[in-house]
Design an enzyme around this catalytic site. Structure first.
Site, short mmCIF file in Angstrom:
data_model
loop_
_atom_site.label_atom_id
_atom_site.label_comp_id
_atom_site.label_asym_id
_atom_site.label_seq_id
_atom_site.Cartn_x
_atom_site.Cartn_y
_atom_site.Cartn_z
N LYS A 1 0.84 -1.21 0.00
CA LYS A 1 0.00 0.00 0.00
C LYS A 1 0.88 1.25 0.00
O LYS A 1 0.62 2.19 -0.77
CB LYS A 1 -0.93 -0.01 1.23
CG LYS A 1 -2.02 -1.07 1.14
CD LYS A 1 -2.78 -1.26 2.46
CE LYS A 1 -3.73 -2.44 2.36
NZ LYS A 1 -4.44 -2.72 3.61
N GLN B 1 -3.92 -0.83 9.70
CA GLN B 1 -4.00 -2.20 9.20
C GLN B 1 -4.58 -3.13 10.27
O GLN B 1 -4.20 -3.08 11.44
CB GLN B 1 -2.59 -2.68 8.79
CG GLN B 1 -2.55 -4.06 8.16
CD GLN B 1 -3.20 -4.13 6.79
OE1 GLN B 1 -3.42 -3.12 6.12
NE2 GLN B 1 -3.51 -5.33 6.35
N ASP C 1 -10.48 3.46 4.26
CA ASP C 1 -10.88 2.05 4.32
C ASP C 1 -12.40 1.90 4.30
O ASP C 1 -12.91 0.80 4.13
CB ASP C 1 -10.40 1.45 5.66
CG ASP C 1 -9.32 0.43 5.49
OD1 ASP C 1 -9.18 -0.11 4.38
OD2 ASP C 1 -8.62 0.15 6.48
#
Ligand code: GUN
Length: 299
Positions: free
Chosen positions: A53, A97, A120
């Protein structure tokens, strides 16, 4: 034989559009898109995802910041970092994460991210917007957004008259995927482990989306002839044919047999997976456009 969607190719085209958009934003406003990625602990798979990412953010021309915190980080320390990132005007997206180490409670952390920076799409404000069909105001979580790109490239924007079945009812994928399909006028069934006659329910699907985390569960006789099959599963199974102790990745769909019945199918790997990271970049540039009051591009 079904046509096989090349997720890497579609993801590359999304990334190219993201690069173009972030360059245009910087030229017109001087604002450089910024993404912060936070990882806590030593899980090797999570580190691999997070590196990918951060690297992709750099390739898109973003400011890319990675915070790598030790396993013993406290809830308060992580919460304080999120507050700092929330206040940092050079950052338009924040991703923590998951999963976090067991001693940390992820929900208050995720809910403390400013919704406009929650690239997200996990904040209840963003989940709520998806659930209520407000797809232009919030940020849509990346994996369902990526799966929808495939659906729309196959069937167009309007899914009127089509039956969609989503297997799996998670907050991360199944529920938002069902909401996106519904918003596009599909007739949607959410099936799960307690569904009666799951194969029969799936056979009714023009669009079948599998996200259950069970390797190769969906068989050819679950698939309606001519259906579109989107496989969201990523499962590691033993592959003795590759040597002792070796593994390979498979989806939730028995690919070879289902490809003989479906008209369009996604492979694993190389299907939905590459799209998740591409949609994360898309969400980040969308957040950057909104931060200066500009209408964001569509992906
Ligand atoms: N862990 C595995 N997938 C994801 C994701 O899409 N977002 C976050 N934050 N963590 C993950």
């Amino acid at each position: 034989m079904a046509s096989i969607i090349d997720g890497r190719q579609v993801a590359t085209s999304v990334i190219e559009a993201v690069k173009t958009a972030s360059e245009a934003l910087q030229e017109q406003t001087g604002v450089k898109t910024g993404l912060a990625v936070v990882i806590v602990g030593d899980d090797p798979a999570s580190h691999a995802y997070v590196s990918a990412k951060s690297k992709m953010a750099k390739e898109c021309g973003f400011t890319s910041v990675q915070h790598t915190l030790p396993e013993e980080t406290t809830q308060e320390e992580l919460a304080a970092l999120v507050q700092t990132l929330n206040k940092d005007e050079s950052l338009h997206g924040i991703l923590v994460q998951l999963p976090l180490p067991k001693h940390l409670n992820s929900d208050p952390i995720i809910q403390s991210i400013l919704p406009e920076k929650d690239v997200d799409g996990l904040h209840v404000v963003n989940a709520g917007k998806v659930a209520t069909g407000d797809l232009d105001g919030g940020l849509v979580s990346c994996t369902p957004a990526g799966a929808m790109v495939f659906v729309k490239r196959t069937h167009g924007e309007d899914l009127s008259g089509l039956n969609a079945v989503v297997i799996g009812r998670s907050n991360l994928f199944g529920k938002p995927m069902a909401a996106l399909l519904l918003a596009a006028n599909a007739t949607v069934t959410v099936a799960h482990s307690r569904t009666k006659d799951l194969p029969g329910v799936c056979r009714g699907a023009d669009i079948l989306v599998a996200a259950v985390g069970r390797p190769q569960m969906v068989k050819a006789d679950w698939v309606k002839p001519g259906a579109t099959v989107i496989d969201v599963g990523i499962n590691r199974i033993a592959a003795p044919e590759r040597g002792d102790g070796r593994f390979r990745l498979v989806g939730d769909v028995a690919f070879e047999e289902c490809a003989k019945v479906a008209s369009v199918i996604t492979p694993v790997p190389g299907g939905v997976g590459p799209m998740t990271i591409a949609m994360l970049m898309a969400n980040t540039v969308i957040a950057a456009f909104r931060s200066v009051g500009m209408a964001p591009p569509e992906f």
